[in-house]
Design a protein around this motif. Structure first.
Motif, PDB file in Angstrom:
ATOM      1  N   LEU A 185       0.851  -1.178   0.000  1.00  0.00           N
ATOM      2  CA  LEU A 185       0.000   0.000   0.000  1.00  0.00           C
ATOM      3  C   LEU A 185       0.890   1.233   0.000  1.00  0.00           C
ATOM      4  N   SER A 186       0.437   2.296  -0.652  1.00  0.00           N
ATOM      5  CA  SER A 186       1.107   3.584  -0.521  1.00  0.00           C
ATOM      6  C   SER A 186       0.109   4.584   0.043  1.00  0.00           C
ATOM      7  N   PHE A 187       0.623   5.523   0.834  1.00  0.00           N
ATOM      8  CA  PHE A 187      -0.233   6.434   1.578  1.00  0.00           C
ATOM      9  C   PHE A 187       0.055   7.880   1.205  1.00  0.00           C
ATOM     10  N   VAL A 188      -0.979   8.700   1.261  1.00  0.00           N
ATOM     11  CA  VAL A 188      -0.833  10.131   1.042  1.00  0.00           C
ATOM     12  C   VAL A 188       0.018  10.713   2.174  1.00  0.00           C
ATOM     13  N   ALA A 189       0.949  11.588   1.817  1.00  0.00           N
ATOM     14  CA  ALA A 189       1.822  12.282   2.775  1.00  0.00           C
ATOM     15  C   ALA A 189       2.690  11.312   3.577  1.00  0.00           C
ATOM     16  N   GLN A 190       2.971  10.152   3.002  1.00  0.00           N
ATOM     17  CA  GLN A 190       3.867   9.180   3.638  1.00  0.00           C
ATOM     18  C   GLN A 190       4.874   8.696   2.602  1.00  0.00           C
ATOM     19  N   GLY A 200      -9.357 -22.174  -2.967  1.00  0.00           N
ATOM     20  CA  GLY A 200      -8.625 -21.007  -3.432  1.00  0.00           C
ATOM     21  C   GLY A 200      -7.806 -20.361  -2.331  1.00  0.00           C
ATOM     22  N   VAL A 201      -7.330 -19.158  -2.601  1.00  0.00           N
ATOM     23  CA  VAL A 201      -6.500 -18.424  -1.653  1.00  0.00           C
ATOM     24  C   VAL A 201      -7.060 -17.021  -1.474  1.00  0.00           C
ATOM     25  N   ALA A 202      -6.746 -16.419  -0.325  1.00  0.00           N
ATOM     26  CA  ALA A 202      -7.204 -15.060  -0.038  1.00  0.00           C
ATOM     27  C   ALA A 202      -6.204 -14.382   0.876  1.00  0.00           C
ATOM     28  N   PHE A 203      -6.101 -13.061   0.758  1.00  0.00           N
ATOM     29  CA  PHE A 203      -5.242 -12.293   1.662  1.00  0.00           C
ATOM     30  C   PHE A 203      -5.810 -10.899   1.828  1.00  0.00           C
ATOM     31  N   ARG A 204      -5.439 -10.260   2.934  1.00  0.00           N
ATOM     32  CA  ARG A 204      -5.860  -8.893   3.193  1.00  0.00           C
ATOM     33  C   ARG A 204      -4.764  -8.175   3.963  1.00  0.00           C
ATOM     34  N   TYR A 205      -4.775  -6.850   3.887  1.00  0.00           N
ATOM     35  CA  TYR A 205      -3.820  -6.026   4.604  1.00  0.00           C
ATOM     36  C   TYR A 205      -4.391  -5.601   5.952  1.00  0.00           C
ATOM     37  N   VAL A 206      -3.499  -5.428   6.903  1.00  0.00           N
ATOM     38  CA  VAL A 206      -3.854  -4.906   8.215  1.00  0.00           C
ATOM     39  C   VAL A 206      -2.981  -3.678   8.475  1.00  0.00           C
ATOM     40  N   ILE A 207      -3.609  -2.559   8.812  1.00  0.00           N
ATOM     41  CA  ILE A 207      -2.864  -1.353   9.187  1.00  0.00           C
ATOM     42  C   ILE A 207      -2.988  -1.225  10.695  1.00  0.00           C
ATOM     43  N   PRO A 208      -1.968  -1.636  11.445  1.00  0.00           N
ATOM     44  CA  PRO A 208      -2.089  -1.636  12.911  1.00  0.00           C
ATOM     45  C   PRO A 208      -2.010  -0.228  13.479  1.00  0.00           C
ATOM     46  N   VAL A 259      -5.144   6.102   1.931  1.00  0.00           N
ATOM     47  CA  VAL A 259      -4.470   5.238   0.967  1.00  0.00           C
ATOM     48  C   VAL A 259      -4.425   5.940  -0.390  1.00  0.00           C
ATOM     49  N   LYS A 260      -3.243   6.089  -0.918  1.00  0.00           N
ATOM     50  CA  LYS A 260      -3.066   6.702  -2.238  1.00  0.00           C
ATOM     51  C   LYS A 260      -3.225   5.666  -3.333  1.00  0.00           C
ATOM     52  N   GLU A 261      -2.681   4.466  -3.083  1.00  0.00           N
ATOM     53  CA  GLU A 261      -2.682   3.431  -4.117  1.00  0.00           C
ATOM     54  C   GLU A 261      -2.486   2.067  -3.453  1.00  0.00           C
ATOM     55  N   GLU A 262      -3.150   1.071  -4.002  1.00  0.00           N
ATOM     56  CA  GLU A 262      -2.870  -0.302  -3.600  1.00  0.00           C
ATOM     57  C   GLU A 262      -2.015  -0.940  -4.681  1.00  0.00           C
ATOM     58  N   LEU A 263      -0.917  -1.572  -4.280  1.00  0.00           N
ATOM     59  CA  LEU A 263       0.077  -2.079  -5.221  1.00  0.00           C
ATOM     60  C   LEU A 263      -0.152  -3.538  -5.601  1.00  0.00           C
ATOM     61  N   THR A 264      -1.197  -4.150  -5.094  1.00  0.00           N
ATOM     62  CA  THR A 264      -1.437  -5.575  -5.296  1.00  0.00           C
ATOM     63  C   THR A 264      -1.504  -5.949  -6.774  1.00  0.00           C
ATOM     64  N   GLU A 265      -0.840  -7.055  -7.113  1.00  0.00           N
ATOM     65  CA  GLU A 265      -0.860  -7.587  -8.471  1.00  0.00           C
ATOM     66  C   GLU A 265      -1.269  -9.059  -8.465  1.00  0.00           C
ATOM     67  N   PHE A 266      -1.741  -9.502  -9.646  1.00  0.00           N
ATOM     68  CA  PHE A 266      -1.996 -10.917  -9.923  1.00  0.00           C
ATOM     69  C   PHE A 266      -1.305 -11.215 -11.257  1.00  0.00           C
ATOM     70  N   ARG A 267      -0.131 -11.847 -11.191  1.00  0.00           N
ATOM     71  CA  ARG A 267       0.666 -12.097 -12.397  1.00  0.00           C
ATOM     72  C   ARG A 267       0.513 -13.540 -12.861  1.00  0.00           C
ATOM     73  N   LYS A 276      -3.417  -5.386 -12.048  1.00  0.00           N
ATOM     74  CA  LYS A 276      -3.047  -4.579 -10.892  1.00  0.00           C
ATOM     75  C   LYS A 276      -4.318  -3.988 -10.293  1.00  0.00           C
ATOM     76  N   VAL A 277      -4.398  -3.982  -8.973  1.00  0.00           N
ATOM     77  CA  VAL A 277      -5.563  -3.425  -8.304  1.00  0.00           C
ATOM     78  C   VAL A 277      -5.653  -1.927  -8.571  1.00  0.00           C
ATOM     79  N   ALA A 278      -6.856  -1.474  -8.925  1.00  0.00           N
ATOM     80  CA  ALA A 278      -7.130  -0.050  -9.128  1.00  0.00           C
ATOM     81  C   ALA A 278      -8.328   0.308  -8.259  1.00  0.00           C
ATOM     82  N   LEU A 279      -8.065   0.912  -7.111  1.00  0.00           N
ATOM     83  CA  LEU A 279      -9.152   1.269  -6.194  1.00  0.00           C
ATOM     84  C   LEU A 279      -9.990   2.391  -6.781  1.00  0.00           C
ATOM     85  N   SER A 280     -11.293   2.317  -6.556  1.00  0.00           N
ATOM     86  CA  SER A 280     -12.216   3.280  -7.132  1.00  0.00           C
ATOM     87  C   SER A 280     -12.253   4.561  -6.313  1.00  0.00           C
TER      88      SER A 280
END
Length: 302
Positions: free
Chosen positions: A25-30, A91-99, A109-117, A197-201
């Protein structure tokens, strides 16, 4: 794989299904996250059974191996990021945790970098749109992944035909997060491979630099890849999506007020947006005459 870049891959029957693909993940102002290390690792087996009153299988087994990683930057602010991954038979699944952490409490969140290659340029069944704001009603076309223009977005599920199986990309537990689409980054992937590549709306019409804002702790929706031998096998995997979505608050009692019944449907009959009182009342009267419990008012809504 953890280091300068965070990546994941999936294998099935000892064969690679999803090639090493970027996470993050990339974040605004980070600043972008630096190299990461594992500071905590937890594993558990999930094996429960629940009753589904509405689906194809009345008894659903939720069975998976789960890995939870807490990652920390090796330098800088030593920010932390969590990752939860599950392996099911389906199948498989994953998620991010922001502690919660001192480095940032509120986040955007500015952008999610997740890919499926994937290896090569496999054919897929895809529904493609020219932008995030759409009806979610386009037809599915049978085409290669790399045939999608970089400026277009792909909806869900995106079903990929691999040599050894079928893979359906989906999302689950979408709450307090931007909805997910996929793009095809042609210029960033070697021609010997293809990727989504994930493109968040973004929020419609909103002037903002981030796509998802919140406060820690927070979790993303699940990023899901359903896996089966063939097309019909994906249908048999449907309980995977149910298991990854949370139970309703209050359980079954949350729906005690629901009474099933036959309904008339104005859109099915008239296919127009006439919301005059006369037409609506005519539909209600006809439903009553036929002995139907409901009349559905559809199309246009506003």
């Amino acid at each position: 794989s953890i280091g300068e870049k965070l990546t994941w891959q999936a294998t099935r029957d000892a064969r690679i299904v999803v090639e090493p693909s970027r996470l993050g993940l990339s974040f605004v102002a980070q600043k972008p996250f630096g190299a990461l290390r594992v500071v905590e690792e937890k594993r558990r087996e999930i094996d429960t059974v629940w009753t589904n009153r509405f689906g194809g299988n009345s008894v659903v087994r939720d069975h998976a191996n789960e890995l939870t990683l807490t990652l920390e930057e090796t330098g800088g602010l030593k920010r932390r990021l969590g990752l939860v991954a599950r392996a099911y038979d389906e199948g498989v699944a994953f998620r991010y945790v922001i502690p919660q952490q001192d480095a940032f409490h509120a986040f955007s969140v500015k952008e999610e970098l997740t890919e499926f290659r994937f290896d090569g340029d496999p054919l897929a069944w895809l529904t493609v749109y020219d932008g995030h704001e759409n009806s979610h009603e386009n037809i599915y076309s049978h085409r290669s992944i790399r045939s999608v223009d970089e400026k277009q977005v792909v909806g869900f599920p995106a079903v990929v035909e691999l040599s050894n199986c079928r893979a359906a990309i989906c999302e689950a537990a979408l709450s307090k997060w931007a909805g997910m689409f996929l793009t095809v980054p042609l210029t960033q992937v070697p021609r010997s491979a293809s990727a989504f590549k994930v493109a968040l709306s973004p929020a419609p019409g909103a002037a903002r630099t981030g796509v998802t804002a919140g406060v820690t702790p927070a979790v993303s929706p699940w990023r899901v890849v359903m896996l089966a031998d063939d097309d019909i096998g994906l249908v048999r995997c449907r309980d995977l999506m149910l298991n990854l979505n949370p139970s309703p608050e209050g359980g079954d009692t949350a729906f005690d007020w629901v009474e099933p019944g036959v309904s008339g449907w104005d859109w099915w009959v008239n296919s127009n947006n006439d919301f005059s009182k006369e037409r609506i009342m005519k539909g209600i009267d006809f439903a009553a005459e036929m002995g139907w419990k409901y009349q559905t008012v559809d199309g246009g809504w506003y």
